[in-house]
Design a protein around this motif. Structure first.
Motif, mmCIF file in Angstrom:
data_model
loop_
_atom_site.group_PDB
_atom_site.id
_atom_site.type_symbol
_atom_site.label_atom_id
_atom_site.label_comp_id
_atom_site.label_asym_id
_atom_site.label_seq_id
_atom_site.Cartn_x
_atom_site.Cartn_y
_atom_site.Cartn_z
ATOM 1 N N ILE A 96 -7.569 -12.494 3.062
ATOM 2 C CA ILE A 96 -7.850 -12.329 1.632
ATOM 3 C C ILE A 96 -7.743 -10.859 1.234
ATOM 4 O O ILE A 96 -7.154 -10.519 0.199
ATOM 5 C CB ILE A 96 -9.243 -12.890 1.307
ATOM 6 N N ARG A 97 -8.304 -9.989 2.054
ATOM 7 C CA ARG A 97 -8.181 -8.552 1.775
ATOM 8 C C ARG A 97 -6.723 -8.141 1.673
ATOM 9 O O ARG A 97 -6.307 -7.452 0.729
ATOM 10 C CB ARG A 97 -8.863 -7.743 2.873
ATOM 11 N N ASP A 98 -5.908 -8.565 2.630
ATOM 12 C CA ASP A 98 -4.501 -8.180 2.635
ATOM 13 C C ASP A 98 -3.757 -8.736 1.432
ATOM 14 O O ASP A 98 -2.857 -8.073 0.880
ATOM 15 C CB ASP A 98 -3.835 -8.636 3.932
ATOM 16 N N ALA A 99 -4.106 -9.942 0.998
ATOM 17 C CA ALA A 99 -3.468 -10.515 -0.191
ATOM 18 C C ALA A 99 -3.817 -9.699 -1.435
ATOM 19 O O ALA A 99 -2.959 -9.440 -2.292
ATOM 20 C CB ALA A 99 -3.896 -11.966 -0.366
ATOM 21 N N ILE A 100 -5.078 -9.283 -1.537
ATOM 22 C CA ILE A 100 -5.493 -8.451 -2.673
ATOM 23 C C ILE A 100 -4.762 -7.115 -2.652
ATOM 24 O O ILE A 100 -4.229 -6.658 -3.673
ATOM 25 C CB ILE A 100 -7.020 -8.238 -2.636
ATOM 26 N N LEU A 101 -4.710 -6.492 -1.482
ATOM 27 C CA LEU A 101 -4.081 -5.173 -1.391
ATOM 28 C C LEU A 101 -2.591 -5.240 -1.655
ATOM 29 O O LEU A 101 -2.006 -4.336 -2.277
ATOM 30 C CB LEU A 101 -4.348 -4.553 -0.017
ATOM 31 N N SER A 102 -1.941 -6.294 -1.199
ATOM 32 C CA SER A 102 -0.509 -6.443 -1.451
ATOM 33 C C SER A 102 -0.232 -6.483 -2.949
ATOM 34 O O SER A 102 0.678 -5.808 -3.454
ATOM 35 C CB SER A 102 0.008 -7.710 -0.773
ATOM 36 N N ALA A 103 -1.025 -7.265 -3.671
ATOM 37 C CA ALA A 103 -0.842 -7.342 -5.124
ATOM 38 C C ALA A 103 -1.240 -6.037 -5.804
ATOM 39 O O ALA A 103 -0.584 -5.592 -6.752
ATOM 40 C CB ALA A 103 -1.667 -8.503 -5.674
ATOM 41 N N LEU A 104 -2.319 -5.402 -5.324
ATOM 42 C CA LEU A 104 -2.786 -4.150 -5.913
ATOM 43 C C LEU A 104 -1.757 -3.037 -5.743
ATOM 44 O O LEU A 104 -1.437 -2.318 -6.711
ATOM 45 C CB LEU A 104 -4.107 -3.748 -5.269
ATOM 46 N N PHE A 105 -1.215 -2.890 -4.533
ATOM 47 C CA PHE A 105 -0.251 -1.819 -4.278
ATOM 48 C C PHE A 105 1.018 -2.029 -5.093
ATOM 49 O O PHE A 105 1.612 -1.062 -5.593
ATOM 50 C CB PHE A 105 0.083 -1.751 -2.790
ATOM 51 N N ALA A 106 1.439 -3.275 -5.211
ATOM 52 C CA ALA A 106 2.623 -3.562 -6.026
ATOM 53 C C ALA A 106 2.344 -3.218 -7.489
ATOM 54 O O ALA A 106 3.214 -2.686 -8.191
ATOM 55 C CB ALA A 106 3.012 -5.028 -5.881
ATOM 56 N N HIS A 107 1.142 -3.522 -7.961
ATOM 57 C CA HIS A 107 0.791 -3.273 -9.355
ATOM 58 C C HIS A 107 0.768 -1.774 -9.663
ATOM 59 O O HIS A 107 1.358 -1.330 -10.659
ATOM 60 C CB HIS A 107 -0.574 -3.895 -9.657
ATOM 61 N N GLN A 108 0.110 -0.987 -8.808
ATOM 62 C CA GLN A 108 -0.014 0.449 -9.062
ATOM 63 C C GLN A 108 1.131 1.256 -8.452
ATOM 64 O O GLN A 108 1.174 2.480 -8.583
ATOM 65 C CB GLN A 108 -1.350 0.981 -8.541
ATOM 66 N N GLU A 109 2.058 0.547 -7.772
ATOM 67 C CA GLU A 109 3.268 1.149 -7.194
ATOM 68 C C GLU A 109 2.940 2.248 -6.188
ATOM 69 O O GLU A 109 3.645 3.245 -6.059
ATOM 70 C CB GLU A 109 4.182 1.688 -8.296
ATOM 71 N N SER A 110 1.848 2.058 -5.461
ATOM 72 C CA SER A 110 1.440 3.017 -4.442
ATOM 73 C C SER A 110 0.308 2.396 -3.633
ATOM 74 O O SER A 110 -0.398 1.513 -4.119
ATOM 75 C CB SER A 110 0.962 4.321 -5.087
ATOM 76 N N ASP A 111 0.132 2.852 -2.398
ATOM 77 C CA ASP A 111 -1.005 2.383 -1.612
ATOM 78 C C ASP A 111 -2.227 3.288 -1.785
ATOM 79 O O ASP A 111 -3.244 3.096 -1.137
ATOM 80 C CB ASP A 111 -0.641 2.264 -0.127
ATOM 81 N N VAL A 112 -2.128 4.270 -2.692
ATOM 82 C CA VAL A 112 -3.257 5.124 -3.053
ATOM 83 C C VAL A 112 -3.373 5.113 -4.567
ATOM 84 O O VAL A 112 -2.412 5.407 -5.277
ATOM 85 C CB VAL A 112 -3.073 6.571 -2.555
ATOM 86 N N GLY A 113 -4.540 4.760 -5.075
ATOM 87 C CA GLY A 113 -4.735 4.684 -6.511
ATOM 88 C C GLY A 113 -5.126 6.016 -7.120
ATOM 89 O O GLY A 113 -5.343 7.008 -6.424
ATOM 90 N N ARG A 114 -5.239 6.031 -8.426
ATOM 91 C CA ARG A 114 -5.676 7.231 -9.130
ATOM 92 C C ARG A 114 -7.189 7.405 -9.067
ATOM 93 O O ARG A 114 -7.709 8.457 -9.412
ATOM 94 C CB ARG A 114 -5.223 7.174 -10.594
ATOM 95 N N ASP A 115 -7.887 6.372 -8.658
ATOM 96 C CA ASP A 115 -9.326 6.447 -8.432
ATOM 97 C C ASP A 115 -9.604 5.926 -7.025
ATOM 98 O O ASP A 115 -8.759 5.227 -6.421
ATOM 99 C CB ASP A 115 -10.068 5.602 -9.483
ATOM 100 N N ASP A 116 -10.771 6.273 -6.481
ATOM 101 C CA ASP A 116 -11.146 5.773 -5.163
ATOM 102 C C ASP A 116 -11.211 4.246 -5.201
ATOM 103 O O ASP A 116 -11.616 3.649 -6.199
ATOM 104 C CB ASP A 116 -12.504 6.343 -4.755
#
Length: 428
Positions: free
Chosen positions: A394-414
């Motif tokens: 579940i964590r990996d599914a969330i992160l996959s969608a999150l990284f695709a959305h923000q176009e990076s594996d590091v966000g602008r906030d923590d």
């Protein structure tokens, strides 16, 4: 007599772009075109009587030594033999013809007359610009302030290079200190702690080297009773927190919050509310902090089949039960650091085998794509609802969608994410 430089000459001489070689070649091109058979040398004296030949152009306009290392960072500039190349301190302030003829530079730049002018950079004169001309009287009637002006247009470049070097060094030291702080912060986080009767997966990623997100997981079975049965699922606590802002300042706040919690003896009341009340009181310092923090504490008690939740202004966790998603919004209270003597209270909800909890900071749901659209709680809920059973999956599914959305594996906030699944409870 040497002619005066034009306004365009002065403008171009002052328009260096940070490239030492390009700056020296432009200096040579313009001055040689204007004055003809004149040679130039850039001297650098880093100390101890040593003089380096940082750049050299002949009276014919040929660049023999490029200014690859004008401030002596790389050790590339050749050294002139002898103490101050036989020029002495007097030469650094305008060499008379006799001293010029005694120096090694007279052999490098064959000339009938020469002058050495100091370059003033950051209040220092560690560099000098040499003018050498084939005419015996080239410098006899020229005004020295004019030559100083020409020389110090190049000196402006040297000053900029020194500023960039100092800034780079200060930045390197600052980055090193922040990395050290980030290392301290990461060492405070739990290290692969295992629970009987529950599984979990974590993602923790500051937006910068160090950040203001914090989480902890702790086994509390021994706190419940000293003879806690070995075949029971563990009683455990979970805490997730988010300091306002991010970066080194927020990281320091998170580190102090951890230090406060480690001194808590459990005497402020039961469950996470007691810990929150204690942490909030001692989070206040002698002077205003300028930060507050949201936090969510959760205690799982398998022998009571329920969760105790204390929410200090944090985003409500998600619970997936029997394929349905709900937000556990009960008992939401003010953030930590608002009212010193505030007392927090626990809220309660039942717990069942198979319950899946998702705790997160706002860096997850507020992550934006290029169009400014947030990742959002609805998107997060949908991913949790349709994903598998394993917390890691579940964590990996969330992160996959999150990284695709923000176009990076590091966000602008923590960004911090905790996924917890209850596997069993005590049988009755």
């Amino acid at each position: 007599m040497l002619p005066l430089p034009t306004t365009d000459d002065l403008r171009r001489l002052s328009a260096f772009d940070g490239d030492a070689i390009a700056a020296w070649r432009l200096n040579t091109e313009l001055l040689h075109a204007r004055y003809g058979a004149i040679g130039f040398a850039l001297l650098h004296r880093p100390g101890d009587g040593v003089v380096q030949l940082a750049a050299l152009s002949t009276p014919s306009g040929e660049v023999l030594i490029d200014a690859r290392d004008p401030i002596g960072e790389l050790g590339l500039a050749p050294r002139l033999p002898g103490s101050l190349a036989l020029l002495g301190e007097q030469a650094w302030r305008g060499a008379p013809d006799a001293l010029w003829r005694e120096s090694l530079l007279e052999r490098l730049l064959p000339a009938e007359s020469a002058i050495v002018l100091p370059l003033y950079a950051n209040g220092r004169t560690d560099h000098a610009l040499v003018f050498a001309h084939r005419s015996d009287h080239a410098f006899a009637s020229v005004e020295l302030p004019l030559l100083h002006t020409i020389a110090n247009l190049y000196g402006a470049y040297i000053s900029g290079a020194l500023d960039r070097r100092d800034l780079s060094e200060r930045s390197r030291l600052a980055e090193s200190e922040i990395r050290d702080l980030a290392d301290v912060q990461r060492r405070l986080l739990p290290d692969n702690l295992q629970f009987r009767g529950a599984d979990y997966a974590v993602h923790y990623q500051p937006s910068l080297t160090a950040g203001g997100d914090y989480y902890d997981l702790v086994r509390l079975s021994h706190r419940v009773r000293t003879d806690y049965p070995a075949d029971w699922p563990d009683t455990f606590g979970v805490l997730i927190a988010d300091v306002s802002g991010h970066g080194a300042g927020a990281a320091m706040e998170a580190v102090q919050f951890d230090a406060i919690l480690r001194t808590y003896k459990g005497d402020e009341g039961e469950g996470p509310a007691g810990a929150m009340t204690y942490a909030n009181r001692y989070y206040f310092s002698r002077r205003p902090r300028g930060h507050f923090m949201t936090a969510l504490g959760l205690l799982y008690a398998p022998h009571e089949r329920h969760f105790r939740i204390c929410n200090a202004g944090h985003l409500p966790p998600l619970r997936r039960r029997n394929g349905q998603i709900e937000r556990l919004s009960m008992g939401r209270d003010i953030p930590i650091g608002i009212l010193r003597e505030h007392r927090y209270e626990n809220a309660h909800t039942d717990a069942e085998p198979g319950d899946l909890l998702v705790l997160y900071t706002d860096g997850i749901v507020e992550a934006r794509n290029g169009a400014g659209e947030e990742f959002g709680i609805d998107r997060l809920s949908a991913i949790v609802q349709r994903s598998g059973e394993s917390p890691a999956e579940i964590r990996d599914a969330i992160l996959s969608a999150l990284f695709a959305h923000q176009e990076s594996d590091v966000g602008r906030d923590d960004q911090t994410l905790l996924v917890i699944r209850l596997e069993e409870q005590i049988s009755t």
